[in-house]
Scaffold this active site. Structure first.
Site, PDB file in Angstrom:
ATOM      1  N   ARG A 292       0.845  -1.192   0.000  1.00  0.00           N
ATOM      2  CA  ARG A 292       0.000   0.000   0.000  1.00  0.00           C
ATOM      3  C   ARG A 292       0.886   1.249   0.000  1.00  0.00           C
ATOM      4  O   ARG A 292       2.029   1.216   0.442  1.00  0.00           O
ATOM      5  CB  ARG A 292      -0.926   0.008   1.208  1.00  0.00           C
ATOM      6  N   ASN A 318     -10.040   0.522  -5.916  1.00  0.00           N
ATOM      7  CA  ASN A 318     -10.385   1.909  -6.232  1.00  0.00           C
ATOM      8  C   ASN A 318      -9.189   2.854  -6.094  1.00  0.00           C
ATOM      9  O   ASN A 318      -8.925   3.671  -6.977  1.00  0.00           O
ATOM     10  CB  ASN A 318     -11.525   2.381  -5.328  1.00  0.00           C
ATOM     11  N   ASP A 348     -13.564  -7.325  -1.748  1.00  0.00           N
ATOM     12  CA  ASP A 348     -14.867  -6.851  -1.264  1.00  0.00           C
ATOM     13  C   ASP A 348     -15.896  -6.702  -2.378  1.00  0.00           C
ATOM     14  O   ASP A 348     -17.073  -6.444  -2.102  1.00  0.00           O
ATOM     15  CB  ASP A 348     -14.721  -5.499  -0.558  1.00  0.00           C
ATOM     16  N   MET A 391     -14.688 -10.151   5.714  1.00  0.00           N
ATOM     17  CA  MET A 391     -14.207  -8.898   5.132  1.00  0.00           C
ATOM     18  C   MET A 391     -15.349  -8.094   4.522  1.00  0.00           C
ATOM     19  O   MET A 391     -16.361  -8.647   4.101  1.00  0.00           O
ATOM     20  CB  MET A 391     -13.144  -9.194   4.077  1.00  0.00           C
ATOM     21  N   GLY A 392     -15.140  -6.789   4.464  1.00  0.00           N
ATOM     22  CA  GLY A 392     -16.128  -5.876   3.908  1.00  0.00           C
ATOM     23  C   GLY A 392     -16.118  -4.564   4.664  1.00  0.00           C
ATOM     24  O   GLY A 392     -16.893  -4.385   5.603  1.00  0.00           O
ATOM     25  N   ARG A 393     -15.198  -3.652   4.285  1.00  0.00           N
ATOM     26  CA  ARG A 393     -15.083  -2.375   4.992  1.00  0.00           C
ATOM     27  C   ARG A 393     -16.340  -1.536   4.815  1.00  0.00           C
ATOM     28  O   ARG A 393     -16.964  -1.102   5.761  1.00  0.00           O
ATOM     29  CB  ARG A 393     -13.875  -1.593   4.465  1.00  0.00           C
ATOM     30  N   TYR A 494      -7.452 -13.725   6.910  1.00  0.00           N
ATOM     31  CA  TYR A 494      -6.214 -14.009   6.189  1.00  0.00           C
ATOM     32  C   TYR A 494      -6.212 -15.390   5.554  1.00  0.00           C
ATOM     33  O   TYR A 494      -5.461 -15.636   4.605  1.00  0.00           O
ATOM     34  CB  TYR A 494      -5.016 -13.812   7.117  1.00  0.00           C
ATOM     35  N   MET A 495      -7.044 -16.287   6.049  1.00  0.00           N
ATOM     36  CA  MET A 495      -7.209 -17.580   5.383  1.00  0.00           C
ATOM     37  C   MET A 495      -7.893 -17.404   4.040  1.00  0.00           C
ATOM     38  O   MET A 495      -7.583 -18.082   3.069  1.00  0.00           O
ATOM     39  CB  MET A 495      -8.039 -18.519   6.267  1.00  0.00           C
TER      40      MET A 495
END
Length: 573
Positions: A292, A318, A348, A391-393, A494-495
């Protein structure tokens, strides 16, 4: 000669500069009506729950006025929304390829200002059955239709809504049954209208007969940004194979550990060939690494210019696409003939317009293991509760789809839908009722859900993503404080991220990689690749990153989930 696939089959516009949609059938042709009645049984969520809708974002311009009585169907009288519309038998809707309904993509012809002429040349790309042969004058152009026409188009949106009250309707007209605007402040000089369908067309992806880069002097670079996702190695392998085998490119560099690999001291490129990328699809992770930040556009373009790179493939979400677009613009300003092409990567699934992102199906499939384990733990304990954080911010697609696929989930919480923990209609009270009724409960929580209850660090990470509070442990603590229960908490993040892609995603990655190379050789820049209505297309990056794609709480998929779980809307009464 003109022909088309009808909108209902979401066809690609092929070999035709003009397409037409047949007129709506006349009213006299409609027969055999059955008077409907309202459905007293089906509702969103559990019995007694209330339905809430989202306000529409904006009103589209009205081009055809109709009688207010014709706007919405009167279910009690059995009439159609279109009964009072006066359609001529000869009326047709028409649009032209290259017209205002096309979504434009940036081409090097439009932005290149360098000294060396930018001239098209015949493409060397061919497949085994369509390569040039020695018999006659047959070439890839005339044998087996190897190439895609620049006039081919794909319809961006396949659904045309007849009423703003239709489930999941994206129209902006707010009309009640009497034909009045529901939203105060709108002009009442205009009559309410049925939803308008404005078709938009994306360029069909694929190899072009003319290319704008010389394969013999091409230096292509591949960079992967952001987090891991199943399928990254599949995409890298596909890009490398298409460059080397399809076009004869001899120099391909892997930029190490994100954008920073272009310019950070000590960073060395990884040479990529078909030989050393063969079999990558069997491994998770990224052979060139990921990272990042590091998005210093000036330093990146300095490196591109110094290394004489003329193709850059950016794998990312994005934020990475925003960086790719900025790099494309800076290259154009400097007069560099560089094609920058994005390949959407976000586990996501929060990229606009495209059907889905690669790795998403694999993530949903892998999440089943965690949900299955949570269900077993919950059913094996007295008042057992299994809680899984996925996951899913900002987008709850993984949580929603994994819960729907599982069939064992009782409660699914996502960022797009607020929920109350307390009160008669809150989550706590519902979980208590589940324990009393069935003796256990299985709950799936997206990582971005319920952020109003937890305090994160605030701000954003290096990738531009908001830093979230940890909803999982907080949620488990609240359950244990409110009831006598045995809670098992599972976080498989992380899996899920690091596994190889499944067969479906692997095929998808191959398609994306191939078409990214085709787009670059065709001379496009600042574009991304994706599947739209099952067809591969080129789309300008700015259209994809206007905002994050999110679950529609008024959409069919969320309603299917509510029907499956039976959960209420979780309002505090």
């Amino acid at each position: 000669r003109a022909w088309f696939h009808t909108i209902s089959r979401v066809g690609t516009m092929l070999y035709s500069p003009l397409a037409r949609v047949a007129p709506v059938a006349s009213r006299d042709a409609r027969v055999g009506r059955v008077n409907p009645r309202s459905n007293p049984v089906f509702c969103r969520g559990a019995p007694g729950s209330t339905t809430t809708g989202r306000p529409r974002s904006r009103r589209l311009p009205i081009k055809r006025a109709v009688k207010p009585s014709a706007v919405l169907a009167d279910a009690t009288k059995g009439t159609s929304s279109y009964d009072d519309l006066d359609f001529s038998e000869t009326e047709k809707y028409t649009w032209r390829v290259g017209g205002p309904n096309d979504i434009p993509c940036v081409h090097l012809r439009d932005v290149y200002k360098g000294v060396k002429p930018l001239e098209p040349r015949p493409s060397p790309f061919c497949t085994k059955s369509s390569c040039p042969v020695t018999i006659g004058a047959r070439t890839p152009v005339s044998l087996n239709r190897t190439f895609v026409s620049e006039d081919d188009r794909v319809l961006l949106k396949s659904m045309a809504f007849g009423s703003p009250d239709s489930l999941g309707a994206s129209c902006s007209f707010e009309c009640d049954a009497s034909g009045e605007f529901r939203v105060n402040g709108l002009s009442h000089d205009e009559e309410c209208n049925v939803c308008q369908f404005v078709p938009e067309f994306a360029k069909r992806a694929g190899p072009r007969a003319a290319i704008y880069h010389d394969p013999q002097t091409t230096h292509a670079a591949i960079v992967n940004c952001g987090g891991l996702c199943p399928g990254i190695n599949d995409v890298i392998r596909s890009v490398v194979t298409t460059l080397e085998t399809g076009y004869g490119v001899q120099k391909i560099s892997g930029i190490r550990y994100g954008f920073g690999g272009f310019w950070k001291e000590g960073s060395a490129n990884l040479e990529l060939t078909r030989a050393n990328t063969s079999g990558l699809q069997k491994s998770g992770g990224s052979v060139i690494g990921t990272g990042r930040g590091g998005g210093d556009v000036m330093k990146i373009v300095d490196s591109i210019e110094k290394q004489e790179i003329n193709m850059v493939f950016v794998i990312g979400g994005n934020g990475s696409h925003a960086g790719a677009d900025a790099i494309s613009n800076e290259c154009a300003k400097r007069g560099l003939a560089v094609s920058v092409v994005g390949i959407p990567k976000t586990i996501d699934n929060d990229i606009l317009h495209i059907d889905k992102t690669f790795g998403f199906d694999t993530a949903v499939e892998e999440a089943q293991k965690a949900i299955r384990a949570a269900a077993i733990e919950a059913k094996s304990a007295l008042n057992g509760i299994g809680v899984v954080k996925l996951m899913g911010r900002q987008s709850g697609f993984i949580a929603m789809n994994a819960s729907l696929a599982s069939g064992e989930v009782d409660v699914c919480l996502i960022p797009e839908v607020n929920f109350a923990m307390e009160g008669t209609g809150g989550v706590i009270n519902h979980v208590k009722s589940l324990l009393k009724k069935q003796g256990h409960a299985v709950i799936v929580v997206a990582e971005g859900a319920g952020q109003e209850y937890v305090l994160g660090e605030g701000g954003k990470d290096k990738g531009g993503n908001p830093i979230l509070g940890d909803i999982g442990p907080w949620f488990v603590k609240r359950l244990r404080a409110e009831m006598s229960c045995d809670v098992k908490f599972i976080d498989p993040t992380y899996m899920v991220r690091g596994i190889p892609a499944n067969a479906h995603d692997s095929i998808y990655c191959t398609i994306l990689g191939q078409n990214a190379v085709h787009g670059a050789f065709a001379g496009y820049t600042g574009i991304s690749i994706g599947m739209v209505n099952t067809h591969a297309v080129f789309l300008p990056i700015p259209r994809l990153i206007e905002r994050e794609r999110t679950v529609d709480p008024d959409g069919r998929m969320w309603h299917r989930l509510l029907t499956s779980t039976g959960q209420p809307d979780f309002h505090q009464y």
